[in-house]
Design a protein around this motif. Structure first.
Motif, mmCIF file in Angstrom:
data_model
loop_
_atom_site.group_PDB
_atom_site.id
_atom_site.type_symbol
_atom_site.label_atom_id
_atom_site.label_comp_id
_atom_site.label_asym_id
_atom_site.label_seq_id
_atom_site.Cartn_x
_atom_site.Cartn_y
_atom_site.Cartn_z
ATOM 1 N N LEU A 117 0.223 2.144 6.646
ATOM 2 C CA LEU A 117 -0.748 2.106 5.544
ATOM 3 C C LEU A 117 -1.626 0.859 5.569
ATOM 4 O O LEU A 117 -2.601 0.770 4.847
ATOM 5 C CB LEU A 117 -0.002 2.155 4.211
ATOM 6 C CG LEU A 117 0.799 3.426 3.936
ATOM 7 C CD1 LEU A 117 1.557 3.299 2.614
ATOM 8 C CD2 LEU A 117 -0.122 4.633 3.886
ATOM 9 N N ARG A 192 -3.940 1.465 2.579
ATOM 10 C CA ARG A 192 -4.625 2.748 2.423
ATOM 11 C C ARG A 192 -3.805 3.638 1.495
ATOM 12 O O ARG A 192 -3.018 4.474 1.910
ATOM 13 C CB ARG A 192 -4.826 3.422 3.786
ATOM 14 C CG ARG A 192 -5.860 4.538 3.709
ATOM 15 C CD ARG A 192 -5.987 5.313 4.999
ATOM 16 N NE ARG A 192 -6.282 4.463 6.151
ATOM 17 C CZ ARG A 192 -5.466 4.304 7.188
ATOM 18 N NH1 ARG A 192 -4.308 4.920 7.214
ATOM 19 N NH2 ARG A 192 -5.808 3.533 8.199
ATOM 20 N N GLU A 194 -4.800 5.917 -0.344
ATOM 21 C CA GLU A 194 -5.227 7.319 -0.357
ATOM 22 C C GLU A 194 -4.194 8.235 0.308
ATOM 23 O O GLU A 194 -4.052 9.395 -0.058
ATOM 24 C CB GLU A 194 -6.602 7.450 0.317
ATOM 25 C CG GLU A 194 -7.120 8.871 0.505
ATOM 26 C CD GLU A 194 -7.278 9.663 -0.787
ATOM 27 O OE1 GLU A 194 -7.223 9.062 -1.878
ATOM 28 O OE2 GLU A 194 -7.439 10.882 -0.701
ATOM 29 N N ASP A 195 -3.444 7.685 1.261
ATOM 30 C CA ASP A 195 -2.409 8.495 1.919
ATOM 31 C C ASP A 195 -1.367 9.007 0.927
ATOM 32 O O ASP A 195 -0.664 9.972 1.196
ATOM 33 C CB ASP A 195 -1.711 7.680 3.013
ATOM 34 C CG ASP A 195 -2.628 7.456 4.210
ATOM 35 O OD1 ASP A 195 -3.813 7.800 4.100
ATOM 36 O OD2 ASP A 195 -2.159 6.924 5.240
ATOM 37 N N ASP A 229 -9.150 1.760 -0.757
ATOM 38 C CA ASP A 229 -8.181 0.852 -0.144
ATOM 39 C C ASP A 229 -7.981 -0.349 -1.054
ATOM 40 O O ASP A 229 -8.919 -0.807 -1.715
ATOM 41 C CB ASP A 229 -8.696 0.371 1.215
ATOM 42 C CG ASP A 229 -8.778 1.517 2.208
ATOM 43 O OD1 ASP A 229 -8.186 2.579 1.933
ATOM 44 O OD2 ASP A 229 -9.459 1.355 3.239
ATOM 45 N N THR A 309 6.934 4.192 -1.160
ATOM 46 C CA THR A 309 6.925 3.915 0.279
ATOM 47 C C THR A 309 8.174 3.163 0.719
ATOM 48 O O THR A 309 8.712 3.404 1.784
ATOM 49 C CB THR A 309 5.666 3.094 0.634
ATOM 50 O OG1 THR A 309 4.521 3.797 0.149
ATOM 51 C CG2 THR A 309 5.551 2.896 2.137
#
Length: 681
Positions: A117, A192, A194-195, A229, A309
RNA sequence: GGGGCCGUAGCUCAAUCGGUUAGAGCAGCAAACUCAUAAUUUGUUGGUUGCAGGUUCGAGUCCUGCCGGCCCUACCA
C-alpha cells in the motif's frame, strides 16, 4: 449475562497545551461510560495517552529553549493532574513518544508495506531556513497571486476566494520566523487507501459502528469517489519516529497518534502481565473509541484501514460528540469562558461539571452548551435540592437507631425504581446520559413526594410512633441509595460518601435491586455544597486574567526576542532622574560624512543642530555604514558631552547607536516629524 | 472559496416511518408545608417549530431558496 470485554479510548490530548472544559466533555463522557460498564460487572479497561509528536511541539520546544522530551514530560504531568482532579480514571495513561508506540508503529508499518500500500511521491513545500522546518499551509502568509490582497494564508485567499499552493504566493512569509521561506522538494510516503475502499464502504455503512449522520457524511463526501492517497511522512527535521526503511523521513503525527491507543494498552499489559492479544487480536473484545467530530475523518477511514491491514481488532463503535459552547458562544478568552481544568478546580467541585455534562449529553453529535446560569440552577436544584436532600432530611432521624431490620411496605416505590434499572442502563449504554439523568431525577421526585406525604417530622414529636418514623426513614434512605447507585458512574465521590454514610459501599449496579436493612447510619454531613454564583464569577474572572497574561506574553514572543543582548551587556546600576537630565540628548542632522582614511573604525560626521549650530563628531561606525548613505539623515546625539581631543581632531559629541560593534551597529533615528535641535526627554 | 451539522416555550432539550390537540425539566406566577443546604410538594402561565415558498389527504419531520449559529477544510471533496 455473559461478561463483555470492552476496551475504551478517549482521544489523545495534544501535549502542547492545558486541558480545558471543552476537552472535558469528552473525557467526562468517556469516564462515565467506562465506570458504568465496570459497575455493571463488565471487564472494561480505559486507555489514553498524550499525543506528543509533530511540528507544533517541535517549534514550541525550540521557542522555550528546551528539548521536546522536557516539554512533553512537563505537559504530561499537568494533564494527569487535571484528569485526576475531575475523577477521570484511566487504566493506563501512556505517551505516543514511548518505546511501546514505536514498536506498534513498526508493526503496522510493516503490514502496510507488505500489503503493497505504500509508495513514494515528490512533494513541493515551502521551507523556513531560519527555523529549519517545512511549513504547513497555515504557517505561511503572503500576497494573493490573483487579487493581490495582502496577508493571506498559504492555501487560499479569503478576499477573492481563489485557491493556490503556498509556493504561488507573492512575497510569502513564514509566520514562525517572519523570514522569506524557500521552495524545496522532498519525497513523501503515501498510503494507497483506495485499495481498502470496498472494506471501508462495508464497515462504515453497516450501521453497527457509526452514528448515521457520520455514516452519511462519509458516504457523501469520501466514499463516492476514489479515496485519495494519504501523505503519511514528513521530512526531517520533525519531532517523531523516523521511518525505519526511509531514513530522513518521519511518520506524520496522525499516523502514530491513534496507534497510541494500542501502545498504551501494550504498556498496561507489560505492567500487569495481561495478555495483549486478548485485548487487540480477539473477536470477543469490543473496542470503543470516543472522539470529537473534528477528527472523524482519521478515526473512521484511515484508522480502520490501518487496523484491518495489520490484523488488529476493528472498532466496535466510534462514539462521536460535538463541541462545547459557553453561553451559546465559542469559548472566549476575553470573556473568561475559556476555562482550563485547573482553573475550574480552583473554584468548583468537579462533580458539578460531571453532572451537568451528563445531564446534557446525548448520543448524537450536537454541540453542548454550557449555560453558566443554568449550570448553577441545575446542579443546585437536581443534586442538592432533590437527590442529596433526601438523605439530608432523613438521616438524622435514624442516627441512633439505624435502618429497620426488614424493609417496610413502601407502596411499591422501591420495586418500581428497581424496575427502571434496565431502562436507565440502556440509556447509559447508548450514551444517552441526558435520558438516564431524567429517569433518575424522576425517581427522586417520587421519593420526595413520598416523604412529604408521610410527614415524618410530625411523628418525631410522638414518642409512641418512633418505629413508624424509623420505617419511613429506612424507605427514604433506600430510595436515596438506589438513586446513588444509578448515579455512581457520574458521581463516584458522592457514591463513595453515601457508602460511608450507610456503612455499605456501592460496588455493583445490582445493588439497586435489593434494599439495605439493619445497618447503622452515620452522622450526616453535607454530601454536596450548593454552587454560589460568586464561585462561578471568580472562575471566569481568573480565566480572563490568565488569558490577558498569556496574551501579553504571546505578543512579546511573537517577535522572538531573546535575552541574549541583555545577558551580554547587563543592566547598569540605577540612576536618578537628576543624573539623566544632565545628559542633553538632541536630534541632529548629519550634513556631512567623511571616511577617516587612517582610522579603521571612525567616520567623521558634521552634525547640524539647526540654525548655525554645528558639531564635529568622530563616530565608530565605519564598518557598518557608508558615509554617502548617512548624509541627510536624522540621528540622536549627546550634545553636551565634554569635547575630546582625538588623533584626527576634536570630537564634540556622540552619536547614539546600539549593537555589539563591528558590522552590528544600529544608529538611532527619531520618528517622522522630529527636527534638529529638539531635546530628547 | 468548498463542504457538513444545527435552528422547536425566556433557557436546555423531546417528538418512532410524514400521522390525533408539538411534550418534559429549569426559570416565572400562585398556593401548601417547615424535617431538610431558601431545600420539598401541588397547581399554573408560556409555541405562527428561524423566514419565504413547494410536494402531500396530512409537514417540526421531505424539497428549494434565504437568514442565523457551530464545525471541518488533506496537493481533496
Amino acid at each position: 449475562m455473559t461478561q463483555r470485554r470492552i476496551l475504551v479510548t478517549a482521544a489523545l490530548p495534544y501535549a502542547n497545551g492545558d486541558i480545558h472544559i471543552g476537552h472535558l466533555v469528552e473525557y467526562i463522557q468517556t469516564d462515565i461510560w467506562v465506570r458504568f460498564q465496570k459497575l455493571r460487572g463488565q471487564e472494561c479497561r480505559f486507555f489514553c495517552a498524550d499525543d506528543t509528536h509533530g511540528t507544533a511541539i517541535m517549534i514550541r520546544a525550540r521557542q522555550e529553549g528546551r528539548s521536546e522530551e522536557a516539554l512533553i514530560a512537563d505537559v504530561r504531568e499537568k494533564h494527569i493532574a487535571d484528569f485526576t482532579g475531575f475523577h477521570i480514571e484511566f487504566d493506563n495513561y501512556g505517551s505516543t513518544n514511548s518505546e511501546q508506540n514505536r514498536k506498534v508503529c513498526h508493526e503496522i508499518w510493516s503490514a502496510l508495506r507488505d500489503a503493497g500500500l505504500v509508495h513514494e511521491k515528490e512533494v513541493t513545500q515551502l521551507f523556513d531556513v531560519q527555523e529549519n522546518t517545512f511549513l504547513a499551509d497555515r504557517f505561511v502568509k503572503g500576497t494573493c497571486p490573483k487579487c493581490k490582497a495582502p496577508d493571506q494564508y498559504g492555501d487560499n485567499c479569503d478576499k477573492c476566494g481563489s485557491t493556490y499552493t503556498p509556493a504561488d504566493l507573492t512575497d510569502p512569509i513564514s509566520t514562525l520566523s517572519n523570514t522569506t521561506p524557500e521552495v524545496r522538494t522532498a519525497n513523501h510516503l503515501f498510503v494507497r487507501i483506495e485499495d481498502l475502499h470496498p472494506f471501508l464502504e462495508e464497515w462504515t455503512q453497516s450501521g453497527q459502528h457509526l452514528q448515521t449522520e457520520v455514516a452519511n457524511y462519509l458516504k457523501g463526501h469520501f466514499l463516492g469517489d476514489p479515496l485519495r492517497d494519504w501523505d503519511i511522512s514528513r521530512p526531517a527535521p520533525y519531532f517523531g519516529f523516523e521511518i525505519p526503511d526511509s531514513p530522513g523521513n518521519f511518520w506524520y503525527v496522525w499516523f502514530d497518534a491513534p496507534i497510541g491507543y494500542i501502545a498504551s494498552t501494550l504498556e498496561w499489559c507489560e505492567k500487569t502481565g495481561a495478555d495483549f492479544d486478548r485485548w487487540w487480536r480477539n473477536p470477543e473484545t469490543e473496542v470503543h473509541h470516543f472522539i470529537g467530530k473534528d477528527i472523524t475523518y482519521f478515526h473512521t477511514l484511515f484508522w480502520p484501514a490501518m487496523l484491518k491491514t495489520a490484523g488488529f481488532n476493528l472498532p466496535e463503535r466510534v462514539h462521536i460528540h460535538g463541541f462545547l459552547t459557553v453561553d451559546g458562544e465559542k469559548m472566549s478568552k476575553s470573556k473568561g469562558t475559556f476555562v482550563k481544568a485547573a482553573t475550574y478546580l480552583n473554584h468548583l467541585d468537579p462533580a458539578c461539571l460531571r453532572y451537568y455534562y451528563a445531564s446534557k449529553l446525548g448520543p448524537r453529535l450536537d454541540d453542548l452548551d454550557l449555560n453558566l446560569e443554568e449550570f448553577i440552577q441545575k446542579v443546585n436544584s437536581d443534586l442538592v435540592g432533590k437527590v442529596v436532600n433526601l438523605a439530608s432530611r432523613s438521616a438524622k432521624f435514624v442516627a441512633d437507631t439505624g435502618l429497620s431490620d426488614s424493609y417496610p411496605d413502601d407502596g411499591g416505590l422501591f420495586e418500581y425504581a428497581a424496575s427502571r434499572s434496565e431502562t436507565i442502563a440502556a440509556a447509559y449504554e447508548v450514551c444517552d446520559f441526558n435520558g438516564a439523568m431524567r429517569e433518575v431525577l424522576a425517581l427522586a421526585d417520587r421519593a420526595n413526594k413520598y416523604w412529604d406525604d408521610q410527614k415524618p417530622w410530625e411523628l418525631k414529636k410522638d414518642e409512641s410512633r418512633q418505629a413508624e418514623l424509623q420505617e419511613i426513614c429506612t424507605i427514604a434512605l433506600n430510595l436515596f441509595r438506589q438513586i446513588i447507585v444509578y448515579l455512581t458512574p457520574v458521581l463516584p465521590q458522592l457514591s463513595e460518601q453515601t457508602g460511608e454514610l450507610l456503612n455499605d459501599p456501592v460496588t455493583n449496579w445490582e445493588q439497586a435491586q435489593t434494599p439495605l436493612t439493619g445497618t447503622l447510619v452515620n452522622k450526616f454531613q453535607h454530601l454536596f455544597k450548593r454552587i454560589e454564583e460568586k464561585q462561578v464569577q471568580a472562575m471566569t474572572d481568573e480565566a480572563k486574567a490568565e488569558a490577558e497574561a498569556t496574551a501579553t506574553e504571546a505578543a512579546a514572543s511573537e517577535w522572538n526576542d531573546t535575552g541574549d543582548a541583555l545577558t551580554q551587556e547587563p543592566m547598569s546600576a540605577e540612576c536618578t532622574i537628576d543624573d539623566f537630565v544632565k545628559v542633553d540628548l538632541r536630534v541632529a542632522r548629519i550634513v556631512a560624512a567623511n571616511s577617516v582614511p587612517e582610522a579603521d573604525k571612525l567616520l567623521q560626521l558634521t552634525l547640524s543642530l539647526g540654525g548655525e549650530e554645528r558639531r564635529n563628531v568622530f563616530a565608530g561606525i565605519k564598518s557598518a555604514y557608508n558615509p554617502e548613505e548617512l548624509v541627510g539623515r536624522l540621528v540622536i546625539c549627546c550634545a553636551n558631552l565634554k569635547p575630546r581631543k582625538m588623533r584626527f581632531g576634536t570630537s564634540e559629541g556622540m552619536v547614539l547607536a546600539s549593537g555589539p560593534g563591528g558590522k552590528d551597529v544600529f544608529l538611532l533615528t527619531p520618528d517622522e516629524g522630529a527636527v534638529p535641535g529638539q531635546r530628547v526627554h
